[in-house]
Design an enzyme around this catalytic site. Structure first.
Site, PDB file in Angstrom:
ATOM      1  N   GLY A  25      87.777   2.330  40.972  1.00  0.00           N
ATOM      2  CA  GLY A  25      86.604   2.715  40.187  1.00  0.00           C
ATOM      3  C   GLY A  25      86.281   4.191  40.237  1.00  0.00           C
ATOM      4  O   GLY A  25      85.135   4.585  40.009  1.00  0.00           O
ATOM      5  N   THR A  27      87.110   6.617  38.141  1.00  0.00           N
ATOM      6  CA  THR A  27      86.683   7.144  36.844  1.00  0.00           C
ATOM      7  C   THR A  27      85.266   6.706  36.515  1.00  0.00           C
ATOM      8  O   THR A  27      84.435   7.506  36.062  1.00  0.00           O
ATOM      9  CB  THR A  27      87.658   6.703  35.745  1.00  0.00           C
ATOM     10  OG1 THR A  27      88.967   7.178  36.047  1.00  0.00           O
ATOM     11  CG2 THR A  27      87.234   7.249  34.389  1.00  0.00           C
ATOM     12  N   SER A  28      84.954   5.440  36.744  1.00  0.00           N
ATOM     13  CA  SER A  28      83.596   4.946  36.475  1.00  0.00           C
ATOM     14  C   SER A  28      82.566   5.694  37.309  1.00  0.00           C
ATOM     15  O   SER A  28      81.527   6.151  36.798  1.00  0.00           O
ATOM     16  CB  SER A  28      83.514   3.445  36.774  1.00  0.00           C
ATOM     17  OG  SER A  28      84.379   2.706  35.951  1.00  0.00           O
ATOM     18  N   ASP A  50      94.036  13.251  35.953  1.00  0.00           N
ATOM     19  CA  ASP A  50      94.960  12.125  35.834  1.00  0.00           C
ATOM     20  C   ASP A  50      95.634  12.175  34.465  1.00  0.00           C
ATOM     21  O   ASP A  50      94.963  12.179  33.439  1.00  0.00           O
ATOM     22  CB  ASP A  50      94.194  10.803  35.989  1.00  0.00           C
ATOM     23  CG  ASP A  50      95.100   9.594  36.126  1.00  0.00           C
ATOM     24  OD1 ASP A  50      96.318   9.727  35.876  1.00  0.00           O
ATOM     25  OD2 ASP A  50      94.593   8.515  36.479  1.00  0.00           O
TER      26      ASP A  50
END
Length: 590
Positions: A25, A27-28, A50
């Site tokens: 998680g 990126t979230s 990324d």
């Protein structure tokens, strides 16, 4: 009941890195953090390092290598460090540095030197270093959404590696062009190193799930980063789950696994400041969902839509996939996908299944995190387990080049060659050569390859394509038909079977579809998809888990409706898929 606001939002430093195992998680959380700070009136830049970033899908906008404002979020800008764009810009800077006096022959030589995969790596790093070392403070905070752990460690080690290389290299050309091209970046590299090492300027947030593998990787990353000088660290437990219906065996088992993993957390992580973010019933796509992710308000859980059990009747398990693969007798099986979707579990289970069906199997990995041995956790006759170790392969490559070229060189030239080979980019070349060697083994046996997360795998595919083009050019006048490159083997559907792994959520499915498109552009057709951690297949009526079923059903319909030629499903397991016994359960012949 209200949850406590995450501590990492209190007095944040200018640079904040989110790192951890794929799928935890990052990126979230990085996006939600950047959004929260922008909502608080700060000017924030969110940066993805990324190559397989899905920030565009989360935010619902297209953006590139220049800061782009996010509609609906005043103060928030976002950019992606695109490897190809960065490499082109880097080449132009190096060529410009040579000046007008450079001959066309010299320029052509440098262009050739700058055409390799290592140029792409250093160019991406150069863009990253510029963000750390810039004197202009256009932004109050820069939040980095990084690639999975192994590649982030590589990225964050480069300031020290390149600074040391430049300190000790006053003659070398290296794979990045003449030394003058590198020297012009020296001040930037050292400024980046200073910024990373300053706890008042940089914070590293280690993200994990309540999962043994993710926690172990976070502990390893913490130690490595500390050794690099990044000592200001925090820990975030994402997806913290507590069953609300204790008659639901699946929910109770999921909670128990998570709590046991947290109890066994290494002391080094227990010493870090810690935050917990609860498992949410929604996908974190769009600004409302991202704002809700870190909200302290009690979550409202809508009842999940009823899903008929018959919905899954047409989907088969890994046992059926192992049967199909076994029938081919030999070949390369590459398991690919976004970080954290379960590639290692699927690869290890298929390898065990093929051995059970009477074959000899070599199970290996290109992932720096290298979890295959721990996943198999035992010996099995007919199964060989190892990894492509970057350090080992780099030394092997250096020894090979030195042995081949040293006899024709004097002592000074030998020293110069060795110095050049010790540049950080040699690792990328060495790993490609090891990958090519493993691909060739599948001519007479099964090779199952657990690949690195999507972004790094695509860079490896780029290197494979570049090598193919180089070989075709070299043999164009000498019978190119006799040459078989690794790319040609990957394109041969009888030789290579690509298995794409995804979770039943919007982002992993979208990213797997994008990876499939990239592979097809390279002339490589995926063989099958595996949908991992299906709550629907496991069976549950826990309110929070059930609320996720409608979204899962949509993704199954999306995949089986045209994305995948073959789709296999793996339920959310109530026992960790670790060890030969548990892996065998997934592929046992029916």
């Amino acid at each position: 009941m209200r949850s406590q606001a995450p501590g990492f939002l209190n007095l944040p430093t200018r640079h904040i890195f989110f790192t951890g195992k794929g799928g935890v998680g990052k990126t979230s959380l990085s996006t939600a953090t950047a959004l929260a700070m922008a909502d608080a009136g700060k000017k924030v830049l969110l940066v993805s390092t990324d190559a397989a970033s899905n920030l565009d899908e989360m935010l619902g906008i297209e953006f590139g290598s220049l800061p782009a404002a996010v509609p609906g979020a005043p103060g928030l800008s976002v950019l992606n460090i695109d490897p190809d764009t960065a490499a082109n810009a880097y080449r132009e800077r190096v060529l410009a540095q040579m000046g007008a006096a450079a001959s066309e022959t010299d320029l052509a030589t440098v262009r050739e030197q700058l055409s390799g995969a290592c140029t792409t790596e250093i160019a991406s790093f150069d863009e990253f270093a510029a963000l750390l070392s810039e004197d202009e403070h256009h932004f109050d905070h820069i939040v980095f959404d990084t690639a999975p752990t192994g590649h982030t460690l590589r990225l964050l080690s480069l300031p020290k590696a390149w600074s040391g290389f430049l300190d000790n290299n006053d003659k070398g050309a290296s794979c990045l062009g003449p030394h003058s091209g590198l020297k012009m970046q020296e001040a930037r590299f050292k400024a980046a190193l200073d910024a990373l090492s300053d706890p008042a300027v940089t914070t590293v947030i280690l993200v994990t799930r309540p999962d043994k593998g993710a926690i172990a990787e976070a502990a390893h990353a913490s130690e490595e980063l500390y050794a690099l000088g990044l000592k200001n660290q925090r820990l975030v437990i994402n997806g913290d789950f507590h069953a609300s219906d204790h008659t639901d065996a699946v929910a109770v088992a999921i909670e128990a696994l998570g709590q046991q993993a947290l109890k066994e957390m290494p002391p080094s992580l227990l010493e870090l400041p810690q935050d917990r973010v609860p498992l949410r019933a929604f996908d974190t796509v769009g600004l409302p969902a991202l704002r809700a992710l870190l909200s302290t308000a009690a979550p409202r859980i809508e009842p999940g839509e009823a899903v008929m059990p018959g919905h899954l009747e047409h989907l088969r398990g890994l046992d059926a996939l192992a049967d199909e693969l076994s029938a081919t007798g030999h070949g390369l099986i590459m398991v690919m996908g976004k970080g954290g979707v379960g590639k290692t579990t699927v690869a290890a289970a298929l390898a065990v299944g093929l051995v059970q069906r009477g074959h000899s199997v070599h199970l290996s990995t290109t992932d720096p995190a290298a979890h295959v041995a721990a996943t198999v956790n035992g010996d099995m006759q007919g199964l060989r387990v190892d990894r492509i170790d970057p350090k080992v392969e780099t030394q092997r490559y250096i020894d090979k080049i030195m042995a081949a070229k040293s006899p024709a060189l004097d002592a000074q030239a030998q020293a110069l060659l060795l110095e050049d080979l010790r540049s950080p980019c040699t690792e990328e070349v060495a790993v490609f050569h090891a990958f090519s060697r493993v691909v060739g083994e599948a001519r007479s046996a099964f090779v199952v390859l657990d690949t690195a997360p999507t972004g790094h795998s695509l860079l490896l595919m780029d290197a494979t394509g570049a090598y193919h083009r180089q070989m075709m050019q070299e043999f164009a006048n000498h019978g190119a038909g006799r040459v078989i490159t690794p790319l040609m083997r990957l394109q041969d559907a009888n030789y290579t079977k690509i298995i794409l792994v995804a979770l039943p959520e919007v982002t992993p499915v979208t990213q797997a579809a994008a990876l499939q498109d990239d592979l097809r552009r390279a002339g490589i057709e995926p063989y099958a998809w595996v949908l991992n951690k299906s709550v629907m297949a496991a069976g549950t009526h826990d309110p929070l888990l059930a609320a996720r079923l409608a979204g899962e059903s949509k993704q199954i319909n999306r995949i089986s409706g045209g994305l995948a030629k073959r789709l296999f499903i793996l339920p959310w397991l109530t026992r960790p898929p670790i060890g030969l016994v548990e892996l065998s359960r997934l592929v046992v012949q029916r």
